[in-house]
Design a protein around this motif. Structure first.
Motif, PDB file in Angstrom:
ATOM      1  N   LEU A 186       0.570 -31.802 -21.770  1.00 59.84           N
ATOM      2  CA  LEU A 186       1.835 -31.773 -22.502  1.00 59.84           C
ATOM      3  C   LEU A 186       2.661 -33.055 -22.369  1.00 59.84           C
ATOM      4  O   LEU A 186       3.242 -33.503 -23.345  1.00 59.84           O
ATOM      5  N   VAL A 187       2.691 -33.641 -21.176  1.00 57.16           N
ATOM      6  CA  VAL A 187       3.515 -34.851 -21.019  1.00 57.16           C
ATOM      7  C   VAL A 187       2.984 -35.985 -21.902  1.00 57.16           C
ATOM      8  O   VAL A 187       3.732 -36.544 -22.704  1.00 57.16           O
ATOM      9  N   PRO A 188       1.668 -36.309 -21.797  1.00 59.54           N
ATOM     10  CA  PRO A 188       1.146 -37.364 -22.686  1.00 59.54           C
ATOM     11  C   PRO A 188       1.289 -37.020 -24.168  1.00 59.54           C
ATOM     12  O   PRO A 188       1.704 -37.875 -24.963  1.00 59.54           O
ATOM     13  N   TRP A 189       1.002 -35.782 -24.516  1.00 65.39           N
ATOM     14  CA  TRP A 189       1.139 -35.387 -25.924  1.00 65.39           C
ATOM     15  C   TRP A 189       2.568 -35.581 -26.388  1.00 65.39           C
ATOM     16  O   TRP A 189       2.825 -36.121 -27.456  1.00 65.39           O
ATOM     17  N   TYR A 190       3.475 -35.087 -25.566  1.00 67.61           N
ATOM     18  CA  TYR A 190       4.872 -35.159 -25.964  1.00 67.61           C
ATOM     19  C   TYR A 190       5.286 -36.614 -26.199  1.00 67.61           C
ATOM     20  O   TYR A 190       5.945 -36.936 -27.174  1.00 67.61           O
ATOM     21  N   TYR A 191       4.846 -37.480 -25.293  1.00 67.88           N
ATOM     22  CA  TYR A 191       5.187 -38.889 -25.402  1.00 67.88           C
ATOM     23  C   TYR A 191       4.649 -39.496 -26.701  1.00 67.88           C
ATOM     24  O   TYR A 191       5.384 -40.084 -27.492  1.00 67.88           O
ATOM     25  N   VAL A 192       3.358 -39.286 -26.935  1.00 65.75           N
ATOM     26  CA  VAL A 192       2.736 -39.871 -28.126  1.00 65.75           C
ATOM     27  C   VAL A 192       3.326 -39.277 -29.403  1.00 65.75           C
ATOM     28  O   VAL A 192       3.725 -40.004 -30.320  1.00 65.75           O
ATOM     29  N   PHE A 193       3.424 -37.971 -29.441  1.00 64.22           N
ATOM     30  CA  PHE A 193       3.877 -37.332 -30.680  1.00 64.22           C
ATOM     31  C   PHE A 193       5.347 -37.603 -30.944  1.00 64.22           C
ATOM     32  O   PHE A 193       5.772 -37.652 -32.097  1.00 64.22           O
ATOM     33  N   SER A 194       6.146 -37.785 -29.905  1.00 62.73           N
ATOM     34  CA  SER A 194       7.544 -38.081 -30.189  1.00 62.73           C
ATOM     35  C   SER A 194       7.683 -39.530 -30.654  1.00 62.73           C
ATOM     36  O   SER A 194       8.552 -39.843 -31.456  1.00 62.73           O
ATOM     37  N   ASN A 195       6.792 -40.408 -30.178  1.00 68.32           N
ATOM     38  CA  ASN A 195       6.802 -41.776 -30.701  1.00 68.32           C
ATOM     39  C   ASN A 195       6.357 -41.818 -32.148  1.00 68.32           C
ATOM     40  O   ASN A 195       6.782 -42.680 -32.917  1.00 68.32           O
ATOM     41  N   LEU A 196       5.470 -40.896 -32.514  1.00 70.14           N
ATOM     42  CA  LEU A 196       5.020 -40.828 -33.905  1.00 70.14           C
ATOM     43  C   LEU A 196       5.991 -40.014 -34.755  1.00 70.14           C
ATOM     44  O   LEU A 196       5.705 -39.712 -35.908  1.00 70.14           O
TER      45      LEU A 196
END
Lengths: 312, 293
Positions: free
Chosen positions: B140-150
């Motif tokens: 979740l942490v990596p996903w959240y980071y990437v998806f919020s940047n996108l």
């Protein structure tokens, strides 16, 4: 129809489409498997690598903020933390082991009850399906009402037989057993289904032979049926065990928002979630997660070894 | 009892002859069995019934132990859930996310499972099945980071992607054991008749595996509908799914128990209805691969 491919029967050079089709057929193994593997791989391998990296840094506050490489410091901090980490490991393991033991034993008893045909079988099957498909968060809320110390049905029931009200989910010693009870309620049916499928696919001959030799029902179960069922039992333990280790929904529903603190039921999963999303301690939580992941893979590996030994 | 008529019934296979030869189980055992079955059913159904009852009570009645079973039912909680809290939107969100993620996972998962089954690619299958083993929090942490940047957090795409992550391993697992049980000869004879390998898969194997795909699809729909953790972090106010929306009824100060139970019922009922109509698929999905040893 001709056995030959169309490209060869017509004397003209193969068209692009035919070429592609021939290529696709030759490589269909990877053409079929690759998209799913790439999808899962990208969504897993990259985050896992990132988690591994974060666990070696002092990242906190925001993932975007600059962080320093600190080597194994987080692991050292976590592994020497006897206040939260080790108790969480203990709770995770005891939750999983106790819930699994109850589910397997209870599941086996129920599966044996259902084994031979009986009247009303349909209704029992419906009852078994209901907890299994019920939304875990809703189930958690349902139990939260039933186990409420003041208005809950559980305490009303105890009152009828003269036992004083219990704190259930809010008690220091009772919260974990109560959540284990919820897990048993929801997931025993799955174990029942798996074991029942195993039972019905057993051949009758060994059981019959034992019967001829005069073995009692109990003897036949322990010396004939159970050994034959061991591979199925281990599949059930594997499938249930993985999910029990990762339990999150019912813990969050009963203890999370508005339910007090997690202290009594803080498992590794809940602890890591809290570190990441409540305290933004990404470095530490990543170290916890990597250790947690190693525990899961380790126990799975042990079980599959055992399964192979049993199957032989 | 109906058991009395059974010994006369014509026996079709040998095991049944053996089983029916000894219907002389003691009366005590029969009584015990009935009692045990009733206890099991009560244990599984009673809590759900209690939730349903509470959803028709006012909050005053819920606090009154004397009105556990006798009370005047009210539809107020449901009106509150469905109208004021806009649950129709959340129902749609849950449905849409579960439906699309299941459909896409079937498109990716069925051919993959086929290849993995036919070419016994067990190590490749392990890559996909790993997704079942990894704790969701670590993604979740990596996903959240990437998806919020996108700028994707709060949109349907990210929810569908994360739910596909739950659905795909499930579908691959179920379909692999389904294809394992499908005889290879059917495809081979189709190839002798002039179909290409992919053509044989498309025209012969796929139509034959509709039942398996239904099993995999229904189960994946249920798991996606019930999934909580990914939506908790990745959904926005407009894409909230039902399991997350339940928490609207819980505040730190107090809980609207009647509304909460009505909301919990609204989440659970649709999936239970689907499950009741598709029982045999669910059972075969849950037990897929369990009896091969």
């Amino acid at each position: 129809m001709s056995v030959l491919t169309p490209a060869r029967t017509s004397g003209r050079p193969a068209s692009a489409q035919e070429n592609f089709s021939a290529w696709a057929n030759r490589h269909r193994k990877w053409l079929f498997a690759a998209p799913a593997m790439i999808f899962v791989g990208v969504l897993i391998i990259f985050p896992l690598a990132w988690t591994l990296y974060l666990s070696l840094t002092d990242s906190q506050g925001s993932v975007r903020a600059a962080s320093d490489f600190v080597g194994l410091e987080n692991y050292f901090t976590v592994l020497t933390d006897t206040e939260r980490f080790w108790p969480a490991v203990g709770r995770t393991l005891s939750f999983t082991l106790v819930a699994l033991a109850c589910e397997i034993i209870l599941g086996m008893c129920i599966a044996l009850l259902l084994w031979r045909p009986f009247r009303g079988e349909k209704w029992v099957r419906v009852a078994i399906l209901l907890p299994l498909v019920a939304t875990p968060v809703a189930v958690g809320m349902m139990w939260r009402l039933i186990f409420d110390p003041n208005i809950g049905f559980a305490n009303q029931l105890l009152g009828l037989v003269g036992i004083p009200p219990q704190p259930w989910l809010s008690g220091q010693d009772s919260a974990l057993p109560t959540t284990i009870f919820m897990d048993v309620w929801q997931w025993t049916p799955m174990v029942v289904l798996i074991l029942l499928a195993g039972l019905t696919s057993l051949s009758e001959e060994p059981d019959e032979a034992a019967r001829m030799d005069g073995a009692t029902a109990v003897q036949r179960f322990f010396y004939v049926t159970l050994p034959l069922m061991m591979p199925t039992v281990i599949v059930a333990i594997l499938l249930r065990g993985i999910d029990a280790l990762k339990t999150f929904d019912i813990l969050y529903a009963t203890k999370g928002k508005g339910g007090g603190s997690f202290h009594e039921v803080e498992t590794l999963n809940v602890y890591a979630y809290g570190l990441s999303f409540d305290y933004n301690q990404y470095g530490l939580s990543s170290a916890v997660l990597i250790l947690f992941f190693m525990i899961i893979v380790g126990s799975m590996w042990l079980l599959t070894m055992r399964k192979k030994a049993v199957s032989k | 009892m109906t058991l009395l008529t059974e010994p006369q019934a014509p026996a079709r296979h040998r095991p049944q002859v053996a089983r029916r030869k000894k219907p002389l189980r003691s009366r005590a055992y029969k009584t015990f069995r009935v009692a045990a079955l009733v206890a099991v059913v009560l244990f599984l159904v009673a809590p759900l019934f209690w939730m349903l009852l509470a959803s028709f009570k006012t909050n005053v009645d819920i606090y009154d132990a004397g009105k556990s079973f006798l009370f005047t039912p009210t539809g107020e909680n449901y009106a509150n859930v469905l109208q004021r809290n806009n649950y129709f939107v959340f129902i749609f969100n849950s449905f849409w996310v579960a439906f699309v993620s299941t459909a896409l996972s079937l498109i990716l998962g069925v051919p993959a499972a086929y290849a993995m089954s036919r070419f016994t690619m067990h190590r490749s299958a392990l890559v996909v099945l790993m997704a079942r083993v990894i704790p969701g929090v670590s993604l979740l942490v990596p996903w959240y980071y990437v998806f919020s940047n996108l700028k994707m957090v709060g949109g349907f795409e990210v929810l569908i992607l994360s739910h596909m992550f739950v659905a795909l391993p499930l579908i691959v697992y179920i379909m692999m054991s389904y294809f394992d049980s499908l005889p290879l000869e059917l495809e081979e004879s189709a190839q002798v008749d002039g179909l290409t390998p992919i053509g044989a898969f498309r025209r012969i194997t796929l139509p034959l595996s509709v039942a398996g795909m239904a099993t995999a699809g229904i189960l994946s729909f249920i798991f996606s509908w019930n999934n909580f953790m990914f939506a908790l972090v990745l959904s926005g106010s407009k894409t909230k799914t039902l399991p997350v929306a339940i928490f609207d009824f819980v505040s730190y100060a107090s809980i609207d128990w009647g509304g909460l139970m009505a909301a919990a019922t609204v989440v659970t009922i649709p999936i239970m209805i689907i499950a009741l109509f598709t029982q045999k698929y669910i059972v075969s999905g849950m037990t897929a691969g369990a009896t091969k040893g």
